[in-house]
Write an enzyme that holds these catalytic residues in place. Structure first.
Site, PDB file in Angstrom:
ATOM      1  N   HIS A 114       0.852  -1.186   0.000  1.00 23.86           N
ATOM      2  CA  HIS A 114       0.000   0.000   0.000  1.00 23.86           C
ATOM      3  C   HIS A 114       0.884   1.231   0.000  1.00 23.86           C
ATOM      4  O   HIS A 114       2.001   1.206   0.456  1.00 23.86           O
ATOM      5  CB  HIS A 114      -0.904   0.015   1.235  1.00 23.86           C
ATOM      6  CG  HIS A 114      -1.698  -1.235   1.380  1.00 23.86           C
ATOM      7  ND1 HIS A 114      -2.737  -1.545   0.535  1.00 23.86           N
ATOM      8  CD2 HIS A 114      -1.587  -2.270   2.234  1.00 23.86           C
ATOM      9  CE1 HIS A 114      -3.242  -2.722   0.869  1.00 23.86           C
ATOM     10  NE2 HIS A 114      -2.561  -3.178   1.903  1.00 23.86           N
ATOM     11  N   CYS A 115       0.352   2.347  -0.446  1.00 21.71           N
ATOM     12  CA  CYS A 115       1.109   3.605  -0.431  1.00 21.71           C
ATOM     13  C   CYS A 115       1.281   4.078   0.979  1.00 21.71           C
ATOM     14  O   CYS A 115       0.423   3.900   1.821  1.00 21.71           O
ATOM     15  CB  CYS A 115       0.370   4.678  -1.240  1.00 21.71           C
ATOM     16  SG  CYS A 115       0.318   4.330  -2.988  1.00 21.71           S
TER      17      CYS A 115
END
Length: 116
Positions: A114-115
């Site tokens: 995930h970012c």
């Protein structure tokens, strides 16, 4: 098609697996020698405050399997470890490319899918 690039680096007489951005793939392969090597590549000379943050991130990750947010790091480090860490500005002085990005890499945390 997702292309995964892995690098194998010989450290401590065994091959360590890193992803394309330099994050250790296996959390349990980490040790202080590896941390020093990663920090050297990041142009960081580790001091006592660096280590407090690294160990906090590793402990948090081992329990929750996620990285703590910067706010959690600041509050936890200043309260629990009684350090000079008072705000995120100090953390960015220690880790100029970002507390989550650099500290997690040095702490041997696999890169999140995930970012940040």
């Amino acid at each position: 098609m997702l292309k995964i690039i892995l690098f194998f680096i010989l450290l401590n007489k065994k091959f360590m697996k890193f992803d394309y951005s330099g994050h250790l793939k296996n959390f349990y392969d980490w040790d202080k020698k590896i941390a020093h090597e990663i920090a050297k590549k990041e142009n960081i000379l580790l001091n006592e405050d660096h280590w407090k943050i690294i160990y906090f991130i590793r402990e948090f990750y081992s329990v929750y399997k996620i990285l703590p947010k910067t706010r959690i790091i600041v509050k936890s480090i200043s309260f629990k470890l009684n350090t000079t860490v008072k705000n995120s500005v100090y953390l960015f002085m220690l880790y100029p490319k970002g507390i989550i990005t650099q500290a997690s890499k040095i702490a041997g945390i696999p890169k999140s899918i995930h970012c940040f």
